[in-house]
Design a protein around this motif. Structure first.
Motif, PDB file in Angstrom:
ATOM      1  N   HIS A  43       0.842  -1.191   0.000  1.00  0.00           N
ATOM      2  CA  HIS A  43       0.000   0.000   0.000  1.00  0.00           C
ATOM      3  C   HIS A  43       0.879   1.243   0.000  1.00  0.00           C
ATOM      4  O   HIS A  43       1.755   1.396   0.846  1.00  0.00           O
ATOM      5  CB  HIS A  43      -0.902   0.020   1.231  1.00  0.00           C
ATOM      6  CG  HIS A  43      -1.911  -1.083   1.241  1.00  0.00           C
ATOM      7  ND1 HIS A  43      -2.810  -1.268   2.256  1.00  0.00           N
ATOM      8  CD2 HIS A  43      -2.177  -2.059   0.330  1.00  0.00           C
ATOM      9  CE1 HIS A  43      -3.569  -2.321   1.982  1.00  0.00           C
ATOM     10  NE2 HIS A  43      -3.203  -2.807   0.829  1.00  0.00           N
ATOM     11  N   GLU A  44       0.633   2.128  -0.943  1.00  0.00           N
ATOM     12  CA  GLU A  44       1.362   3.385  -0.994  1.00  0.00           C
ATOM     13  C   GLU A  44       0.413   4.504  -1.369  1.00  0.00           C
ATOM     14  O   GLU A  44      -0.590   4.289  -2.038  1.00  0.00           O
ATOM     15  CB  GLU A  44       2.481   3.330  -2.042  1.00  0.00           C
ATOM     16  CG  GLU A  44       3.617   2.376  -1.718  1.00  0.00           C
ATOM     17  CD  GLU A  44       4.711   2.469  -2.762  1.00  0.00           C
ATOM     18  OE1 GLU A  44       5.083   3.606  -3.117  1.00  0.00           O
ATOM     19  OE2 GLU A  44       5.169   1.419  -3.233  1.00  0.00           O
ATOM     20  N   THR A  45       0.753   5.717  -0.933  1.00  0.00           N
ATOM     21  CA  THR A  45       0.027   6.901  -1.345  1.00  0.00           C
ATOM     22  C   THR A  45       0.796   7.559  -2.483  1.00  0.00           C
ATOM     23  O   THR A  45       1.984   7.837  -2.351  1.00  0.00           O
ATOM     24  CB  THR A  45      -0.120   7.898  -0.188  1.00  0.00           C
ATOM     25  OG1 THR A  45      -0.860   7.279   0.866  1.00  0.00           O
ATOM     26  CG2 THR A  45      -0.851   9.147  -0.648  1.00  0.00           C
ATOM     27  N   TYR A  46       0.125   7.776  -3.584  1.00  0.00           N
ATOM     28  CA  TYR A  46       0.791   8.383  -4.742  1.00  0.00           C
ATOM     29  C   TYR A  46       0.779   9.902  -4.621  1.00  0.00           C
ATOM     30  O   TYR A  46      -0.236  10.515  -4.301  1.00  0.00           O
ATOM     31  CB  TYR A  46       0.081   7.990  -6.030  1.00  0.00           C
ATOM     32  CG  TYR A  46       0.632   8.703  -7.248  1.00  0.00           C
ATOM     33  CD1 TYR A  46       1.819   8.290  -7.834  1.00  0.00           C
ATOM     34  CD2 TYR A  46      -0.035   9.795  -7.784  1.00  0.00           C
ATOM     35  CE1 TYR A  46       2.333   8.947  -8.937  1.00  0.00           C
ATOM     36  CE2 TYR A  46       0.466  10.465  -8.892  1.00  0.00           C
ATOM     37  CZ  TYR A  46       1.659  10.039  -9.462  1.00  0.00           C
ATOM     38  OH  TYR A  46       2.165  10.697 -10.547  1.00  0.00           O
ATOM     39  N   MET A  47       1.929  10.518  -4.886  1.00  0.00           N
ATOM     40  CA  MET A  47       2.033  11.966  -4.959  1.00  0.00           C
ATOM     41  C   MET A  47       2.412  12.362  -6.379  1.00  0.00           C
ATOM     42  O   MET A  47       3.224  11.687  -7.025  1.00  0.00           O
ATOM     43  CB  MET A  47       3.093  12.486  -3.978  1.00  0.00           C
ATOM     44  CG  MET A  47       2.734  12.256  -2.522  1.00  0.00           C
ATOM     45  SD  MET A  47       1.146  13.012  -2.056  1.00  0.00           S
ATOM     46  CE  MET A  47       1.520  14.739  -2.317  1.00  0.00           C
ATOM     47  N   PRO A  48       1.837  13.438  -6.911  1.00  0.00           N
ATOM     48  CA  PRO A  48       2.155  13.867  -8.272  1.00  0.00           C
ATOM     49  C   PRO A  48       3.658  14.033  -8.466  1.00  0.00           C
ATOM     50  O   PRO A  48       4.357  14.577  -7.612  1.00  0.00           O
ATOM     51  CB  PRO A  48       1.428  15.215  -8.382  1.00  0.00           C
ATOM     52  CG  PRO A  48       0.292  15.105  -7.427  1.00  0.00           C
ATOM     53  CD  PRO A  48       0.819  14.293  -6.278  1.00  0.00           C
ATOM     54  N   GLY A  49       4.140  13.538  -9.596  1.00  0.00           N
ATOM     55  CA  GLY A  49       5.547  13.618  -9.903  1.00  0.00           C
ATOM     56  C   GLY A  49       6.336  12.373  -9.537  1.00  0.00           C
ATOM     57  O   GLY A  49       7.475  12.195  -9.975  1.00  0.00           O
ATOM     58  N   LYS A  50       5.724  11.498  -8.732  1.00  0.00           N
ATOM     59  CA  LYS A  50       6.404  10.276  -8.329  1.00  0.00           C
ATOM     60  C   LYS A  50       6.413   9.275  -9.489  1.00  0.00           C
ATOM     61  O   LYS A  50       5.405   9.056 -10.142  1.00  0.00           O
ATOM     62  CB  LYS A  50       5.698   9.666  -7.116  1.00  0.00           C
ATOM     63  CG  LYS A  50       6.357   8.410  -6.575  1.00  0.00           C
ATOM     64  CD  LYS A  50       5.605   7.891  -5.352  1.00  0.00           C
ATOM     65  CE  LYS A  50       6.236   6.629  -4.811  1.00  0.00           C
ATOM     66  NZ  LYS A  50       5.509   6.115  -3.622  1.00  0.00           N
ATOM     67  N   GLU A  51       7.561   8.673  -9.732  1.00  0.00           N
ATOM     68  CA  GLU A  51       7.677   7.695 -10.800  1.00  0.00           C
ATOM     69  C   GLU A  51       6.993   6.388 -10.395  1.00  0.00           C
ATOM     70  O   GLU A  51       7.214   5.873  -9.302  1.00  0.00           O
ATOM     71  CB  GLU A  51       9.143   7.442 -11.128  1.00  0.00           C
ATOM     72  CG  GLU A  51       9.348   6.543 -12.330  1.00  0.00           C
ATOM     73  CD  GLU A  51      10.809   6.417 -12.721  1.00  0.00           C
ATOM     74  OE1 GLU A  51      11.114   5.525 -13.527  1.00  0.00           O
ATOM     75  OE2 GLU A  51      11.631   7.208 -12.199  1.00  0.00           O
TER      76      GLU A  51
END
Length: 447
Positions: A43-51
């Motif tokens: 489980h991860e939270t995506y942040m804009p700009g993350k590959e």
């Protein structure tokens, strides 16, 4: 036109998997990860700009929304505006109903239309299969309903604005042909709800057309909120024209307001001043004008280092203005603090978006809340009353230390977001239009 040709609400909660690809596992943080070896999902939270990894797919985290609905129409719309209704103010109960008007960008000029839409039976988002609300009779399983009227329009519609009025629905459109058309769509809106009212949209013609701009198209358009019927329009040839109501129609001034050195990108009337308005331009400036003082601006500020695309005047705290530029920077201005002088500076400046700012709007009731959209496919919500706490930040995970404390929410999932608006009567509800359709939503932290 058949309703299937026009468009409809999408159901993001359907049970059928229509893809031939392998089903990926769901998680609570808004991301799906394909796990072929049936290992425990990470489980991860995506942040804009993350590959993202090769097998990673982003999906919406429905628990972050109180309501989220997606709607597609026949042609993309650059602009829309919510219509006022008689259903009450500050509405928070479900299901919700909203009316809006939008302008198309069809492949052929002759196929463009002014859409009038009624969206009803919009219920709360279903978080998951186990979601229950003992106090709710909201009918979560009911599908939202879309009704529409389509008025033929010559040329693609760059901007749509609804005239503030308690009873009638007057709409102005900025056409790519260089004309600003004014329509009375009151009868079409009534036909959604009043039995016996039958309207053929093809018979609705402009009440008045502003021809003063010649063949120069534009995007800047705004109705006065302090004096009904006053309309400003700005074009790519640096000119701003004022159109006033008459006893039976409208009349446009012969002489334009001049002062900008490049395309006029946006216009805003002062919320409570009959004669004061602001404009922004690709010449990187914001100008303040007074219609009583001739056709030249009264104040001028070099606001950004790139084109100033959009501005918005705070509707409850009248000395605050927001602006957004081509480099992704947006700023907050206090008009009391030497605005127009050589040492004018914003009270706040934010560089979160990584592409041009396309729309910006203060919350209609909460002066500290701001919505911003960019060409980076982000729609962000900000609480400008929040201050940075250095001590608290020491305990924050390093992955989120670079997030401004004022940033409350990031909405994604749309391609090429063009315009956003808060609904003035549905508390905390936001609408957005993009190249792939409309979203209308309310986040769990919206007020």
């Amino acid at each position: 036109m058949d309703i299937n040709e026009m468009g409809e609400f999408e159901d993001p909660y359907g049970d059928d998997n229509e893809s031939d690809e392998e089903i990926v596992e769901n998680n609570d943080e808004g991301m799906e990860i394909d796990d072929e070896e049936e290992e425990e999902t990470k489980h991860e939270t995506y942040m804009p700009g993350k590959e993202m990894g090769e097998n990673e797919v982003l999906v919406v985290d429905n628990t972050a929304y109180e309501m989220l609905h997606t709607m597609n129409v026949e042609w993309p719309c650059l602009s829309f505006d919510f219509l006022g209704d008689s259903l009450g103010v500050n509405r928070t109960s479900f299901p919700m109903t909203a009316y809006l008007v939008a302008g198309s960008q069809a492949e052929e000029q002759k196929n463009n239309q002014l859409y009038i839409l009624k969206m009803s039976q919009m219920n709360k988002t279903k978080y998951d299969d186990d979601f229950e609300d003992d106090n709710s009779d909201d009918g979560l399983d009911d599908d939202p309903i879309l009704e529409y009227k389509a008025i033929p329009h010559q040329g693609g519609i760059n901007r749509v604005r609804v005239m503030p009025h308690p009873e009638s629905h007057i709409v102005a459109t900025w056409s790519e042909t260089g004309k600003v058309n004014i329509f009375d769509i009151t009868s079409a809106v009534k036909s959604f709800d009043v039995p016996g009212v039958m309207v053929n949209p093809k018979n609705i013609k402009p009440l008045y057309t502003v021809n003063a701009h010649g063949r120069a198209e534009g995007f800047a358009l705004d109705w006065s909120k302090a004096e009904t019927g006053r309309l400003l329009s700005g074009d790519i040839n640096k000119h701003i024209y004022l159109t006033n109501p008459t006893d039976s129609s409208f009349k446009t001034d012969i002489q334009p307001f001049t002062g900008h050195q490049s395309s006029v990108e946006d216009i805003q009337w002062a919320p409570k001043e009959k004669n004061v308005f602001a404009s922004c331009s690709a010449d990187q400036t914001i100008k303040i004008w007074d219609t009583r003082a001739g056709k030249r601006n009264q104040l001028n500020v070099k606001a950004h280092d790139t084109d100033v695309n959009v501005i918005h005047w705070n509707q409850t705290t009248e000395f605050l203005m927001a602006s957004g530029a081509d480099d992704g920077v947006f700023k907050i201005w206090d008009l009391r603090q030497n605005f127009g002088s050589n040492n004018t500076a914003p009270v706040a400046s934010f560089k979160w978006h990584t592409a041009p700012i396309t729309s910006i709007e203060f919350h209609p009731q909460d002066s500290s809340m701001l919505a911003v959209s960019g060409a980076d496919n982000q729609l962000t919500l900000w609480d400008l009353s929040v201050e940075r706490d250095v001590e608290e930040e020491k305990n924050i995970n390093s992955d989120v230390q670079d997030i401004p404390p004022q940033l409350m929410f990031i909405h994604q999932g749309q391609e090429d977001i063009k315009e956003i608006h808060w609904h003035k009567q549905l508390t905390g509800v936001i609408g957005s239009t993009a190249s792939d359709g409309f979203n209308i939503f309310k986040t769990i932290n919206s007020q």
